[in-house]
Design a protein around this motif. Structure first.
Motif, PDB file in Angstrom:
ATOM      1  N   TYR A  56       0.516  -1.248  -0.198  1.00 50.38           N
ATOM      2  CA  TYR A  56      -0.013  -0.035  -0.013  1.00 50.38           C
ATOM      3  C   TYR A  56       0.910   1.249  -0.009  1.00 50.38           C
ATOM      4  O   TYR A  56       0.429   2.293  -0.865  1.00 50.38           O
ATOM      5  CB  TYR A  56      -0.951  -0.081   1.207  1.00 50.38           C
ATOM      6  N   LEU A  57       1.851   1.285   0.779  1.00 50.26           N
ATOM      7  CA  LEU A  57       2.688   2.453   0.888  1.00 50.26           C
ATOM      8  C   LEU A  57       3.597   2.617  -0.456  1.00 50.26           C
ATOM      9  O   LEU A  57       3.679   3.687  -0.901  1.00 50.26           O
ATOM     10  CB  LEU A  57       3.796   2.243   2.013  1.00 50.26           C
ATOM     11  N   LYS A  58       3.830   1.681  -1.018  1.00 55.00           N
ATOM     12  CA  LYS A  58       4.598   1.756  -2.294  1.00 55.00           C
ATOM     13  C   LYS A  58       3.899   2.409  -3.206  1.00 55.00           C
ATOM     14  O   LYS A  58       4.403   3.229  -4.191  1.00 55.00           O
ATOM     15  CB  LYS A  58       5.024   0.305  -2.530  1.00 55.00           C
ATOM     16  N   ALA A  59       2.444   2.144  -3.404  1.00 59.95           N
ATOM     17  CA  ALA A  59       1.671   2.608  -4.387  1.00 59.95           C
ATOM     18  C   ALA A  59       1.047   3.941  -4.001  1.00 59.95           C
ATOM     19  O   ALA A  59       0.915   4.651  -4.831  1.00 59.95           O
ATOM     20  CB  ALA A  59       0.447   1.800  -4.447  1.00 59.95           C
ATOM     21  N   ASN A  60       1.062   4.550  -2.751  1.00 61.57           N
ATOM     22  CA  ASN A  60       0.651   5.677  -2.406  1.00 61.57           C
ATOM     23  C   ASN A  60       1.381   6.820  -1.447  1.00 61.57           C
ATOM     24  O   ASN A  60       0.982   7.907  -1.366  1.00 61.57           O
ATOM     25  CB  ASN A  60      -0.700   5.325  -1.517  1.00 61.57           C
ATOM     26  N   TRP A  61       2.457   6.440  -0.892  1.00 59.70           N
ATOM     27  CA  TRP A  61       3.406   7.302   0.009  1.00 59.70           C
ATOM     28  C   TRP A  61       3.720   8.489  -0.742  1.00 59.70           C
ATOM     29  O   TRP A  61       3.516   9.512  -0.329  1.00 59.70           O
ATOM     30  CB  TRP A  61       4.539   6.606   0.671  1.00 59.70           C
ATOM     31  N   SER A  62       4.426   8.229  -1.960  1.00 59.32           N
ATOM     32  CA  SER A  62       4.859   9.324  -2.549  1.00 59.32           C
ATOM     33  C   SER A  62       3.949  10.298  -3.295  1.00 59.32           C
ATOM     34  O   SER A  62       4.165  11.503  -3.198  1.00 59.32           O
ATOM     35  CB  SER A  62       5.805   8.823  -3.809  1.00 59.32           C
ATOM     36  N   LYS A  63       2.977   9.892  -3.552  1.00 64.57           N
ATOM     37  CA  LYS A  63       2.052  10.628  -4.104  1.00 64.57           C
ATOM     38  C   LYS A  63       1.148  11.378  -3.149  1.00 64.57           C
ATOM     39  O   LYS A  63       0.743  12.551  -3.393  1.00 64.57           O
ATOM     40  CB  LYS A  63       0.933   9.860  -5.397  1.00 64.57           C
ATOM     41  N   SER A  64       0.907  10.890  -1.951  1.00 63.04           N
ATOM     42  CA  SER A  64       0.487  11.617  -0.940  1.00 63.04           C
ATOM     43  C   SER A  64       1.278  12.511  -0.313  1.00 63.04           C
ATOM     44  O   SER A  64       0.739  13.505   0.405  1.00 63.04           O
ATOM     45  CB  SER A  64      -0.348  10.494  -0.015  1.00 63.04           C
ATOM     46  N   MET A  65       2.698  12.223  -0.217  1.00 57.89           N
ATOM     47  CA  MET A  65       3.346  13.100   0.651  1.00 57.89           C
ATOM     48  C   MET A  65       4.345  14.091  -0.299  1.00 57.89           C
ATOM     49  O   MET A  65       5.032  14.989   0.260  1.00 57.89           O
ATOM     50  CB  MET A  65       4.595  12.146   1.195  1.00 57.89           C
ATOM     51  N   GLY A  66       4.211  13.954  -1.572  1.00 64.12           N
ATOM     52  CA  GLY A  66       4.810  14.691  -2.429  1.00 64.12           C
ATOM     53  C   GLY A  66       6.517  14.581  -2.313  1.00 64.12           C
ATOM     54  O   GLY A  66       7.011  13.593  -1.801  1.00 64.12           O
TER      55      GLY A  66
END
Length: 360
Positions: free
Chosen positions: A350-360
């Motif tokens: 989940y974090l691999k798919a969403n961390w970067s786009k949520s945290m910038g």
């Protein structure tokens, strides 16, 4: 060392009793097998293991900083007692990096042993030589491979360290959303185990992890401009032994610069495990190192480094626990959460798919 001497005495007494019951003629001990799966099978006594390790003369470690859970004192004690030189490659290497270095190492330079996160150890179990230390029964079953490929050495709880001069004591992770907290993680959750576990601890609800809850908390902090670098933060989400060590450095002041709390509603536990490289260039020294790490003395040395040794309960029951060191650990609730491998994998995905786009 007391525990090793006791083990050696018991083994020797058993061997003598066996000989006296079968024949009056002394028997020579079996040949040393430095790649055996136990002290009894490969060496018979601690003295023979020590002798074999001294002949090899060296031990290759990887990913172990001297200032991590008192490892400097542990390494110095090992070399001083046994006369075996320790070589450390990339002290700051991550668990996966340790495995990668072993794959690419030149002959004779590969790590003899590993200090790994449990998920990496499970994934790479085929690379490890099974070996059950003399204190095997003291290690809880849920933090060891029952065949002896890997087993917990020490661990701790995810915690919140904070500067009490700047912010009030947080009781929960959601308290960090209140004004004033500048919060940091110890790295990128996609690459650093401690940071990943920090997000997962923040995700706990009624003992169940859900990575999106953890990500939502840190995304909110980021949006509010309060997700910081560790050097600029007044609050750090990290293992309790890291935050407790930092708190100890400021102890004795009227206004200490750092305190640590394990949130009662989100006590996430994790262990670092030990494993012997199947292709260890110094197999006897590797096995001596393992026996050494699980001795009473060294388990208490980890405790002095604010980590919770794998044999902590057994040491307490036998009266051999360093109670003064144990009293310095932050209190924790009696119902900690230990992530399963499926939960860990789901969180990482989940974090691999969403961390970067949520945290910038």
């Amino acid at each position: 060392m007391t525990s090793r001497a006791a083990v050696a005495t018991v083994i020797l007494a058993t061997a003598v009793a066996g000989c006296s019951s079968s024949t009056t003629t002394d028997k020579k001990p079996p040949p040393v097998n430095p790649r055996a799966a136990s002290l009894a099978q490969g060496f018979g006594t601690m003295d023979r293991l020590v002798e074999a390790a001294r002949r090899e003369g060296a031990l290759n470690l990887v990913g172990i900083p001297r200032d991590w859970v008192n490892y400097g004192a542990v390494m110095d004690r090992f070399s001083g007692e046994y006369g075996v030189r320790i070589n450390v490659t990339e002290p700051g290497a991550s668990s996966q990096r340790e495995i990668d270095l072993a794959k690419s190492a030149k002959p004779g330079q590969a790590p003899d042993v590993f200090d790994l996160g449990m998920d990496v150890a499970i994934t790479n179990a085929q690379r490890f030589a099974p070996y059950k230390v003399a204190a095997w029964q003291d290690i809880p079953d849920n933090v060891k491979d029952l065949k002896g490929h890997w087993y917990a050495g020490y661990g701790g709880y995810m915690s919140i360290g904070y500067d009490p001069r700047k912010v009030p004591a947080p009781a929960t992770f959601t308290d960090l959303l209140k004004p004033g907290y500048a919060v940091a993680l110890p790295g990128d959750p996609l690459q650093t185990a401690a940071a990943f576990n920090g997000v997962m601890a923040a995700s706990l609800q009624d003992g169940r992890p859900q990575a999106e809850r953890g990500l939502a908390l840190f995304a909110r902090l980021k949006k509010d401009g309060r997700f910081s670098l560790p050097s600029q933060a007044n609050t750090l989400v990290d293992w309790d032994y890291v935050n407790a060590a930092k708190a100890a450095q400021t102890a004795g002041d009227d206004k200490p610069a750092w305190k640590v709390v394990v949130p009662a509603n989100a006590a996430l536990a994790s262990y670092y495990v030990q494993a012997i490289n199947r292709k260890a260039p110094h197999p006897a020294a590797a096995r001596l190192w393992q026996e050494f790490l699980y001795s009473d003395e060294v388990q208490n040395l980890f405790l002095k480094g604010f980590a919770r040794p794998a044999r902590m309960e057994a040491l307490e029951m036998s009266g051999k626990l360093d109670r003064q060191a144990a009293a310095k650990l932050p209190p924790v609730p009696r119902t900690p959460v230990l992530l399963t491998i499926p939960q860990t994998d789901e969180g990482k995905t989940y974090l691999k798919a969403n961390w970067s786009k949520s945290m910038g």
